[in-house]
Design an enzyme around this catalytic site. Structure first.
Site, PDB file in Angstrom:
ATOM      1  N   GLU A   1       0.832  -1.217   0.000  1.00 56.98           N
ATOM      2  CA  GLU A   1       0.000   0.000   0.000  1.00 56.98           C
ATOM      3  C   GLU A   1       0.862   1.260   0.000  1.00 56.98           C
ATOM      4  OE1 GLU A   1      -2.086  -0.361   3.706  1.00 56.98           O
ATOM      5  OE2 GLU A   1      -3.433  -1.901   2.967  1.00 56.98           O
TER       6      GLU A   1
ATOM      7  N   GLY B   1       2.194   4.954  -0.828  1.00 58.66           N
ATOM      8  CA  GLY B   1       1.691   6.235  -1.319  1.00 58.66           C
ATOM      9  C   GLY B   1       2.866   7.143  -1.606  1.00 58.66           C
TER      10      GLY B   1
ATOM     11  N   CYS C   1      -3.084  33.743   9.265  1.00 66.75           N
ATOM     12  CA  CYS C   1      -2.896  34.551  10.481  1.00 66.75           C
ATOM     13  C   CYS C   1      -2.483  33.693  11.672  1.00 66.75           C
ATOM     14  CB  CYS C   1      -4.178  35.301  10.776  1.00 66.75           C
ATOM     15  SG  CYS C   1      -4.675  36.287   9.374  1.00 66.75           S
TER      16      CYS C   1
HETATM   17  N1  LLP Z   1      -1.571   2.028   4.403  1.00 65.90           N
HETATM   18  C1  LLP Z   1      -2.100   2.511   5.538  1.00 65.90           C
HETATM   19  C2  LLP Z   1      -3.005   1.675   6.324  1.00 65.90           C
HETATM   20  C3  LLP Z   1      -1.790   3.820   5.949  1.00 65.90           C
HETATM   21  O1  LLP Z   1      -2.325   4.290   7.080  1.00 65.90           O
HETATM   22  C4  LLP Z   1      -0.911   4.605   5.172  1.00 65.90           C
HETATM   23  C5  LLP Z   1      -0.563   5.970   5.586  1.00 65.90           C
HETATM   24  C6  LLP Z   1      -0.387   4.047   3.983  1.00 65.90           C
HETATM   25  C7  LLP Z   1      -0.737   2.763   3.639  1.00 65.90           C
HETATM   26  C8  LLP Z   1       0.521   4.813   3.061  1.00 65.90           C
HETATM   27  O2  LLP Z   1       1.720   5.177   3.630  1.00 65.90           O
HETATM   28  P1  LLP Z   1       2.890   5.782   2.711  1.00 65.90           P
HETATM   29  O3  LLP Z   1       3.364   4.703   1.767  1.00 65.90           O
HETATM   30  O4  LLP Z   1       2.340   6.918   1.964  1.00 65.90           O
HETATM   31  O5  LLP Z   1       3.947   6.183   3.653  1.00 65.90           O
HETATM   32  N2  LLP Z   1       0.197  12.808   6.577  1.00 65.90           N
HETATM   33  C9  LLP Z   1       1.447  12.185   6.905  1.00 65.90           C
HETATM   34  C10 LLP Z   1       1.486  10.728   6.520  1.00 65.90           C
HETATM   35  C11 LLP Z   1       0.395   9.918   7.149  1.00 65.90           C
HETATM   36  C12 LLP Z   1       0.366   8.496   6.671  1.00 65.90           C
HETATM   37  C13 LLP Z   1      -0.885   7.825   7.126  1.00 65.90           C
HETATM   38  N3  LLP Z   1      -1.026   6.490   6.642  1.00 65.90           N
HETATM   39  C14 LLP Z   1       2.589  12.955   6.245  1.00 65.90           C
HETATM   40  O6  LLP Z   1       2.325  13.969   5.598  1.00 65.90           O
HETATM   41  O7  LLP Z   1       3.737  12.598   6.402  1.00 65.90           O
END
Ligand code: LLP
Length: 459
Positions: free
Chosen positions: A276, A278, A358
Site C-alpha cells: 500500500e 503512497g 494569520c
Molecule cells: N496504508 C495505511 C493503512 C496507511 O495508514 C498509510 C498511511 C499508507 C498505507 C501509506 O503510507 P505511505 O506509503 O504513503 O507512507 N500525513 C502524513 C502521513 C500519514 C500516513 C498515514 N497512513 C505525512 O504527511 O507525512
C-alpha cells in the site's frame, strides 16, 4: 528520482517550463509528473516482482482522479480508508476487487458500500469492527475476504504522529489478541478472515522495522495455520520513504532485498501479497509552486511571504517536515547542482518562507538558506506530491489550489482552482432559498489569497 530539473537555469517538469504552468493555472499550484509517477510504480513492481504483489496506491497520499487513473492504467490497485476514497477509486476506473480498505473507524454505511462494491480485501482493526462487519455482511448476504490488521509492536522510528506499529497506538490488534481473534471469528461464513495486514508507520527510512514486523507476521501466520486456519493474503502496508533530502532514503529495491526472501517460500505456497505505498510513488512526483507576494524583514529575520502556506501544504507546520525549496528561475550563480550541494553556495542567507495565514505556525520553512528573493518570484516546494493537496484546507477561506499533470511537453489542469462560489457552495443562506451567486465574488481575483495570483510582476 524525479522529472523536475533545472534546464538552462529554469525549473522544468519533464519538458514543461513551470513558469508556463503558473501563467496558465495561477499559483499556488500542485504539479505532478506523469513520467515520475509511472517510473516509481514500475520500480516498485520490479523490486517486489518475485512476490507478484498487487500494489495498491494509497489514495490518502494523493487523491486526484487523473493521478489515480494514470496509476490504475499501469495496473495499480488502490488502498482506501474511507467511503470517499473508495468512491474516487471506482470513479477512476479501478475495480473494487483491486481495492483494499483499511482504517480504524469505518462506518456502517462505508462497510455496506465496500461489501456491495465487492471490495478485494477488508482490513479489520478491532473485535468490535469485525462483529459489526459480520452482522452487515450476513444481512446483505455478501461474502468478503478480510485481513486482520496486526500491531507488531515495532518502532518504525518516525514522527510520533505517523508511527502506527507500536502497541500504544490505536491501530490494529496486538499479537496475543490476534490469536484469540482468529479463534473467535476465524470461521465466520460471510466475513472470511484469511489475511494479515501490517502498516507500521510512514515514512520509514530504515529497513529493520520491516524485517522485524514481517518476521512477527510470518510467525503468527505459521501458528494460525497450525491451528487450522487458512492465511492466503498478506498486506504489508506502505511507509517506504520519499526523497525529501537527497541521499537519505533507501531505494525501494533495498527494502525489497531484505523483505522478499523471507516471503518467497510463503508466496510459492499460495500467499497473495499486497502493498500500500503512497509517498514513495507520488512524493517526489509532485511539487508545489508558490509565488512570493512580499519580502519583509523584521529584526534580523528575512521573510518571504508566499501565496501558499499551511492551508496549502500542512506538513512543515504540522510535522515540522523538511521540504527543499528553491526559486524556479534563480540567478545564474544559484542554479542548484543537486539538493544537497546548496548549503555551501556563497551568497545565501537565512529566510523564513511563510504563508498568508494569520498564525505564527504558518510556514513552509524556517531559517532556510536561500538566495536573494523578490516579489513575484516563483518558489518550488519539492517532494510535495504526497500528503500535500490531500491535507490542504480552506482555512482563512482560501480556495483550494489547482492541480496540474504534466505529460512530456504538455500539461493539463486536472483540478481547477476553487472559486469563491465553490467555497460557499454548501452553505445555505440565512432565511432559506438558493445560495447567492455573486458574480463579482465568483472568481478569486488575481493576487487574492488562493486566487490566480499571477499578478505581481517579478521584481
Ligand atoms: N496504508 C495505511 C493503512 C496507511 O495508514 C498509510 C498511511 C499508507 C498505507 C501509506 O503510507 P505511505 O506509503 O504513503 O507512507 N500525513 C502524513 C502521513 C500519514 C500516513 C498515514 N497512513 C505525512 O504527511 O507525512
Amino acid at each position: 528520482m524525479d522529472d523536475f530539473a533545472y534546464k538552462d537555469g529554469r525549473l522544468h517538469c519533464e519538458q514543461v517550463l513551470v513558469d508556463a504552468i503558473a501563467e496558465k493555472a495561477g499559483t499556488p499550484v500542485y504539479i505532478y509528473s506523469a513520467r515520475t509517477l509511472r517510473s516509481h510504480l514500475r520500480r516498485l513492481n520490479e523490486a517486489f516482482a518475485a512476490l507478484k504483489p498487487l500494489v495498491c496506491f494509497s489514495v490518502k497520499s494523493c487523491a486526484n482522479l487523473s493521478v489515480l487513473k494514470l496509476l490504475a492504467e499501469e495496473g495499480a490497485g488502490m488502498d482506501v480508508v474511507s467511503g470517499g476514497e473508495l468512491a474516487r477509486a471506482l470513479r477512476a476506473g479501478v475495480p473494487a476487487s483491486k481495492c483494499v480498505f483499511a482504517g480504524v473507524g469505518k462506518t456502517d454505511a462505508e462497510l455496506e458500500q465496500a461489501l456491495r462494491a465487492g471490495i478485494g480485501l477488508l482490513n479489520v482493526e478491532s473485535e468490535a469492527e469485525f462483529e459489526n462487519l459480520s452482522v452487515i455482511a450476513k444481512r446483505l448476504g455478501i461474502r468478503c475476504d478480510c485481513a486482520l490488521r496486526i500491531n507488531p509492536d515495532v518502532d518504525p522510528k518516525t514522527h510520533r504522529y505517523t508511527s502506527t506499529g507500536k502497541k500504544e497506538t490505536k491501530f490494529g490488534v496486538d499479537l496475543e489478541r490476534a490469536r484469540a481473534f482468529f479463534d473467535r471469528y476465524g470461521r465466520d461464513e460471510f466475513a472470511r478472515l484469511r489475511g494479515l495486514h501490517l502498516h507500521i508507520g510512514s515514512p520509514i527510512y530504515t529497513i529493520e522495522p520491516y524485517i522485524e514486523s514481517v518476521k512477527k507476521a510470518l510467525a503468527l501466520k505459521d501458528e494460525l495455520e497450525r491451528a487450522g486456519f487458512t492465511i492466503d493474503a498478506l498486506d504489508l502496508g506502505g511507509g517506504f520513504g520519499a526523497d525529501y533530502t537527497t541521499g537519505q532514503t533507501p531505494p525501494v529495491a533495498e527494502y525489497a532485498k531484505a523483505i522478499v526472501p523471507m516471503l518467497v517460500p510463503h508466496h510459492a505456497r499460495g500467499l497473495r501479497m499486497f502493498l500500500e505505498p503512497g509517498r514513495t510513488i507520488v512524493g517526489n512526483a509532485g511539487i508545489l509552486l508558490t509565488r512570493v507576494l512580499y519580502m519583509k524583514t523584521s529584526g534580523d529575520k528575512r521573510f518571504a511571504i508566499c501565496d501558499a502556506g499551511m492551508q496549502t501544504l500542512l506538513r512543515p507546520s504540522h510535522y515540522e517536515a523538511f521540504h527543499f525549496i528553491w526559486p524556479a528561475a534563480p540567478a545564474a550563480e544559484f542554479i542548484p547542482e543537486s539538493r544537497t550541494k546548496i548549503a555551501t553556495m556563497p551568497g545565501l542567507s537565512p529566510c523564513d518562507v511563510v504563508g498568508p495565514i494569520c498564525e505564527s505556525g504558518d510556514f513552509l520553512a524556517i531559517d532556510r538558506a536561500l538566495p536573494p528573493l523578490a516579489r513575484g518570484d516563483l518558489l518550488a516546494v519539492f517532494t510535495a506530491g504526497a500528503y500535500g493537496m490531500t491535507m490542504a484546507s480552506r482555512y482563512n477561506s482560501s480556495p483550494l489550489p489547482a492541480e496540474v499533470l504534466v505529460h512530456g511537453d504538455r500539461f493539463e489542469v486536472v483540478r481547477r482552482r476553487e472559486s469563491y462560489d465553490d467555497l460557499m457552495a454548501h452553505e445555505l443562506p440565512l432565511g432559506g432559498g438558493a445560495a447567492p451567486r455573486d458574480g463579482a465574488a465568483s472568481t478569486p481575483g488575481a493576487g487574492a489569497r488562493g486566487g490566480a495570483s499571477t499578478s505581481p510582476s517579478r521584481r
